[in-house]
Motif scaffolding. Sequence first.
Motif, mmCIF file in Angstrom:
data_model
loop_
_atom_site.group_PDB
_atom_site.id
_atom_site.type_symbol
_atom_site.label_atom_id
_atom_site.label_comp_id
_atom_site.label_asym_id
_atom_site.label_seq_id
_atom_site.Cartn_x
_atom_site.Cartn_y
_atom_site.Cartn_z
ATOM 1 N N LYS A 1 -15.005 15.865 6.919
ATOM 2 C CA LYS A 1 -13.512 15.267 6.844
ATOM 3 C C LYS A 1 -13.271 14.262 5.939
ATOM 4 O O LYS A 1 -11.917 13.425 6.049
ATOM 5 C CB LYS A 1 -13.396 14.873 8.404
ATOM 6 N N LYS B 1 -14.020 16.543 19.945
ATOM 7 C CA LYS B 1 -12.614 17.005 19.984
ATOM 8 C C LYS B 1 -11.787 16.811 21.300
ATOM 9 O O LYS B 1 -10.633 16.254 21.410
ATOM 10 C CB LYS B 1 -12.122 18.621 19.632
ATOM 11 N N ALA C 1 -3.413 2.840 14.956
ATOM 12 C CA ALA C 1 -3.714 3.597 13.948
ATOM 13 C C ALA C 1 -3.317 3.149 12.529
ATOM 14 O O ALA C 1 -3.806 3.375 11.719
ATOM 15 C CB ALA C 1 -3.002 5.058 14.239
ATOM 16 N N HIS C 2 -2.713 1.807 12.601
ATOM 17 C CA HIS C 2 -2.180 1.174 11.266
ATOM 18 C C HIS C 2 -2.739 -0.195 11.315
ATOM 19 O O HIS C 2 -3.912 -0.362 11.477
ATOM 20 C CB HIS C 2 -0.550 1.162 11.242
ATOM 21 N N ARG D 1 -11.841 7.378 18.702
ATOM 22 C CA ARG D 1 -12.122 7.566 16.922
ATOM 23 C C ARG D 1 -12.923 6.270 16.690
ATOM 24 O O ARG D 1 -12.659 5.210 17.138
ATOM 25 C CB ARG D 1 -10.720 7.719 16.395
ATOM 26 N N LEU D 2 -13.740 6.272 15.654
ATOM 27 C CA LEU D 2 -14.114 5.227 14.864
ATOM 28 C C LEU D 2 -13.204 4.468 14.104
ATOM 29 O O LEU D 2 -12.726 4.567 13.124
ATOM 30 C CB LEU D 2 -15.255 5.740 14.040
ATOM 31 N N ARG E 1 -10.398 -1.186 -1.090
ATOM 32 C CA ARG E 1 -10.230 -2.604 -0.399
ATOM 33 C C ARG E 1 -11.424 -2.978 0.505
ATOM 34 O O ARG E 1 -11.734 -4.084 0.712
ATOM 35 C CB ARG E 1 -9.004 -2.782 0.294
ATOM 36 N N GLY F 1 -11.421 1.638 12.110
ATOM 37 C CA GLY F 1 -11.734 1.125 10.618
ATOM 38 C C GLY F 1 -12.295 2.160 10.030
ATOM 39 O O GLY F 1 -12.861 1.941 8.559
ATOM 40 N N PHE F 2 -12.478 3.188 10.396
ATOM 41 C CA PHE F 2 -12.719 4.671 9.572
ATOM 42 C C PHE F 2 -11.425 5.553 9.310
ATOM 43 O O PHE F 2 -10.872 5.799 10.357
ATOM 44 C CB PHE F 2 -13.727 5.499 10.288
ATOM 45 N N HIS G 1 0.733 -1.221 -0.005
ATOM 46 C CA HIS G 1 0.039 0.124 0.029
ATOM 47 C C HIS G 1 0.803 1.400 0.105
ATOM 48 O O HIS G 1 0.652 2.195 0.913
ATOM 49 C CB HIS G 1 -0.875 0.004 1.248
ATOM 50 N N ASN H 1 -12.309 2.044 6.067
ATOM 51 C CA ASN H 1 -11.102 1.325 5.468
ATOM 52 C C ASN H 1 -11.035 -0.230 5.434
ATOM 53 O O ASN H 1 -12.043 -0.614 5.809
ATOM 54 C CB ASN H 1 -9.937 2.444 6.118
ATOM 55 N N ARG I 1 1.201 -8.583 4.393
ATOM 56 C CA ARG I 1 1.910 -7.537 3.811
ATOM 57 C C ARG I 1 3.295 -7.745 3.844
ATOM 58 O O ARG I 1 4.192 -6.949 3.393
ATOM 59 C CB ARG I 1 1.723 -6.358 5.225
ATOM 60 N N HIS J 1 -8.593 7.674 6.562
ATOM 61 C CA HIS J 1 -7.259 7.244 6.052
ATOM 62 C C HIS J 1 -6.300 8.311 5.505
ATOM 63 O O HIS J 1 -7.154 9.326 5.037
ATOM 64 C CB HIS J 1 -7.568 6.288 4.784
ATOM 65 N N ARG J 2 -5.120 8.373 5.716
ATOM 66 C CA ARG J 2 -4.570 9.419 5.472
ATOM 67 C C ARG J 2 -4.430 9.933 3.909
ATOM 68 O O ARG J 2 -4.461 11.020 3.608
ATOM 69 C CB ARG J 2 -2.909 9.017 5.679
HETATM 70 C C1 SDX Z 1 -4.202 1.249 7.701
HETATM 71 O O1 SDX Z 1 -1.039 4.299 5.336
HETATM 72 C C2 SDX Z 1 -1.793 3.103 4.929
HETATM 73 O O2 SDX Z 1 -1.966 3.035 3.719
HETATM 74 C C3 SDX Z 1 -2.305 2.341 5.902
HETATM 75 C C4 SDX Z 1 -3.405 1.081 5.438
HETATM 76 C C5 SDX Z 1 -2.358 0.260 4.941
HETATM 77 O O3 SDX Z 1 -2.735 -0.787 4.013
HETATM 78 O O4 SDX Z 1 -0.987 0.160 4.955
HETATM 79 O O5 SDX Z 1 -4.119 1.565 4.636
HETATM 80 C C6 SDX Z 1 -3.470 0.488 6.773
HETATM 81 O O6 SDX Z 1 -3.348 1.643 8.698
HETATM 82 C C7 SDX Z 1 -5.658 1.664 7.625
HETATM 83 C C8 SDX Z 1 -5.944 2.918 8.691
HETATM 84 C C9 SDX Z 1 -6.424 2.124 9.946
HETATM 85 N N1 SDX Z 1 -6.573 3.173 11.000
HETATM 86 C C10 SDX Z 1 -7.593 3.362 11.836
HETATM 87 O O7 SDX Z 1 -8.737 2.812 11.134
HETATM 88 C C11 SDX Z 1 -7.609 3.835 12.773
HETATM 89 C C12 SDX Z 1 -8.890 5.189 12.797
HETATM 90 N N2 SDX Z 1 -8.428 6.054 11.899
HETATM 91 C C13 SDX Z 1 -7.740 7.350 12.416
HETATM 92 O O8 SDX Z 1 -6.945 7.063 13.312
HETATM 93 C C14 SDX Z 1 -7.062 8.089 11.124
HETATM 94 O O9 SDX Z 1 -7.992 8.177 10.281
HETATM 95 C C15 SDX Z 1 -5.867 7.694 10.483
HETATM 96 C C16 SDX Z 1 -4.713 7.302 11.430
HETATM 97 C C17 SDX Z 1 -6.137 6.436 9.707
HETATM 98 C C18 SDX Z 1 -5.551 8.760 9.494
HETATM 99 O O10 SDX Z 1 -5.142 9.766 10.382
HETATM 100 P P1 SDX Z 1 -4.691 11.155 9.636
HETATM 101 O O11 SDX Z 1 -4.420 11.264 8.224
HETATM 102 O O12 SDX Z 1 -3.284 11.444 10.464
HETATM 103 O O13 SDX Z 1 -5.629 12.091 9.697
HETATM 104 P P2 SDX Z 1 -6.028 12.921 10.906
HETATM 105 O O14 SDX Z 1 -5.764 12.271 12.301
HETATM 106 O O15 SDX Z 1 -5.279 14.132 10.906
HETATM 107 O O16 SDX Z 1 -7.658 13.093 10.983
HETATM 108 C C19 SDX Z 1 -8.227 14.221 10.125
HETATM 109 C C20 SDX Z 1 -9.293 14.525 10.865
HETATM 110 C C21 SDX Z 1 -9.199 14.949 12.307
HETATM 111 O O17 SDX Z 1 -10.005 15.860 12.852
HETATM 112 P P3 SDX Z 1 -9.410 17.454 12.883
HETATM 113 O O18 SDX Z 1 -8.255 17.317 13.655
HETATM 114 O O19 SDX Z 1 -9.089 17.628 11.237
HETATM 115 O O20 SDX Z 1 -10.429 18.411 13.337
HETATM 116 O O21 SDX Z 1 -10.305 13.567 11.007
HETATM 117 C C22 SDX Z 1 -10.541 13.157 12.283
HETATM 118 C C23 SDX Z 1 -9.403 13.798 12.994
HETATM 119 O O22 SDX Z 1 -9.882 13.957 14.413
HETATM 120 N N3 SDX Z 1 -10.700 11.729 12.050
HETATM 121 C C24 SDX Z 1 -11.422 10.784 12.743
HETATM 122 C C25 SDX Z 1 -11.267 9.645 12.521
HETATM 123 N N4 SDX Z 1 -10.053 9.613 11.558
HETATM 124 C C26 SDX Z 1 -9.633 10.949 11.451
HETATM 125 N N5 SDX Z 1 -12.576 11.123 13.702
HETATM 126 C C27 SDX Z 1 -13.161 10.116 14.022
HETATM 127 N N6 SDX Z 1 -13.123 8.867 13.551
HETATM 128 C C28 SDX Z 1 -11.856 8.459 12.982
HETATM 129 N N7 SDX Z 1 -11.691 7.228 12.764
#
Ligand code: SDX
Length: 429
Positions: free
Chosen positions: A357, A295, A264-265, A300-301, A315, A303-304, A230, A362, A389, A306-307
């Motif tokens: 947002k 805030k 987070a990953h 956080r939710l 997927r 599974g929701f 990925h 994911n 992976r 993505h960067r």
């Molecule tokens: C994987 O990078 C990859 O490719 C990873 C992956 C792979 O195949 O290798 O795809 C696998 O890791 C998928 C992601 C799995 N993680 C989760 O499901 C954990 C929940 N998701 C979050 O922690 C978050 O969405 C991340 C870590 C995935 C992404 O974080 P970012 O890109 O740093 O975004 P951010 O944390 O800055 O969020 C942007 C905004 C924020 O609000 P503000 O500060 O702008 O007001 O969105 C909000 C966040 O608070 N937000 C969420 C949220 N994810 C982001 N709010 C509620 N629930 C969430 N899940």
Amino acid sequence: MSAKSGNVSLGGKTVELPVKTGTIGPDVLDIGKLYAQTGAFTYDPGFTSTASCESAITYIDGDEGVLLHRGYPIDQLAEHGDFLETCYLLLYGELPTPSQKADFDYRVQRHTMVHEQMARFFQGFRRDAHPMAVMVAAVGALAAFYHDSTDITDEKQRMIASMRMIAKVPTLAAMAYKYTIGQPFVYPKNSLDYTSNFLNMCFAVPCEEYKINPVLSRALDRIFILHADHEQNASTSTVRLAGSSGANPFACIAAGIACLWGPAHGGANEAALKMLAEIGHIDRIPEYVKKAKDKNDPFRLMGFGHRVYKNYDPRAKIMQKTCHEVLAELGVKDDPLLEVAVELERIALSDEYFIEKKLYPNVDFYSGITLKAMGFPTSMFTVLFAVARTVGWIAQWKEMIEDPTQKIGRPRQLYTGAALRDYVPTGKR
Ligand code: SDX
């Protein structure tokens, strides 16, 4: 790469920096000479706008929800091929001919066993050790057993180490699972395909024949394809950085497993299932959606979001379809967790906060329900992610090692600590 350039003005000076253009996707501003010409660094913690390398392996269009491996869309690979075909594609850059595929399958199968002393290595762990802790140790320990494939300057050794890890990581993963449930290890069976062999090593017991369910084996094989690679995600970047120092491939992949473990990953699939279980019933969803939007609440939710994907993770769509297939095959009706997941997705996707947002499910959102239905404990979900992976990490590590311009990764910093000051003797503090 076509030649373009961009100007950067800093402290009264303007410097011209080259712009590189790839096959598809955003251009990059090559800042390699920025510090020498301006005395300033760029600053991008989390690398939200930074390309760390050139790569030809995987491409993601986050806005369109597109994922390509060597140009082939993930849905076509998942639909028409098997996991070892995707492994070949990631490693060699082209889809294998029938004879190349047969040879690759054979070579993987011939490396599925681990050194018998690895079994004693496991005895040092507590039975309730998290299998990811065991995997970090066991994969790193492969370097203690296979000294003949740790010279990264030797292409032959690099390929042997790569094949060994693609073949042995599932065996170690199954051993980690068996160890935690107190069952004897099951040896690999080369008469089985890659994923059926993994299921057999996980679920077979010496006292009776384990019958492989082809629907479940095909589903898990597809799940492996979805998780294979990925781009430069956190764990892949960890593998590349570890590899840039010349560390042996087993150590680099162990570092990737350690990074993947984070919630987070790759740890999100385990966290997402625990979240669905904690919500427990669709009536409680609004309360959790409110927490996710607050805030001041770290919740956080899982599974929701993505960067990169600011649209639906392609997927996740295939994962959802596979989830329904597996539950149907197992005769699981009205799974409460699935009910919560489907309703949570519906509510979240219509909620202003998530729309604004661009937070979509994911790959981890539906995988936990599927793997739980298949009989895996939540503690094994990220281990399965690591099994899949491993090939992506290896392909990316190999690409980096074979890049003639490769050098050790060594980022700089913005220093905000104390300026120069003299030592104060204890009596004067
Ligand atoms: C994987 O990078 C990859 O490719 C990873 C992956 C792979 O195949 O290798 O795809 C696998 O890791 C998928 C992601 C799995 N993680 C989760 O499901 C954990 C929940 N998701 C979050 O922690 C978050 O969405 C991340 C870590 C995935 C992404 O974080 P970012 O890109 O740093 O975004 P951010 O944390 O800055 O969020 C942007 C905004 C924020 O609000 P503000 O500060 O702008 O007001 O969105 C909000 C966040 O608070 N937000 C969420 C949220 N994810 C982001 N709010 C509620 N629930 C969430 N899940």
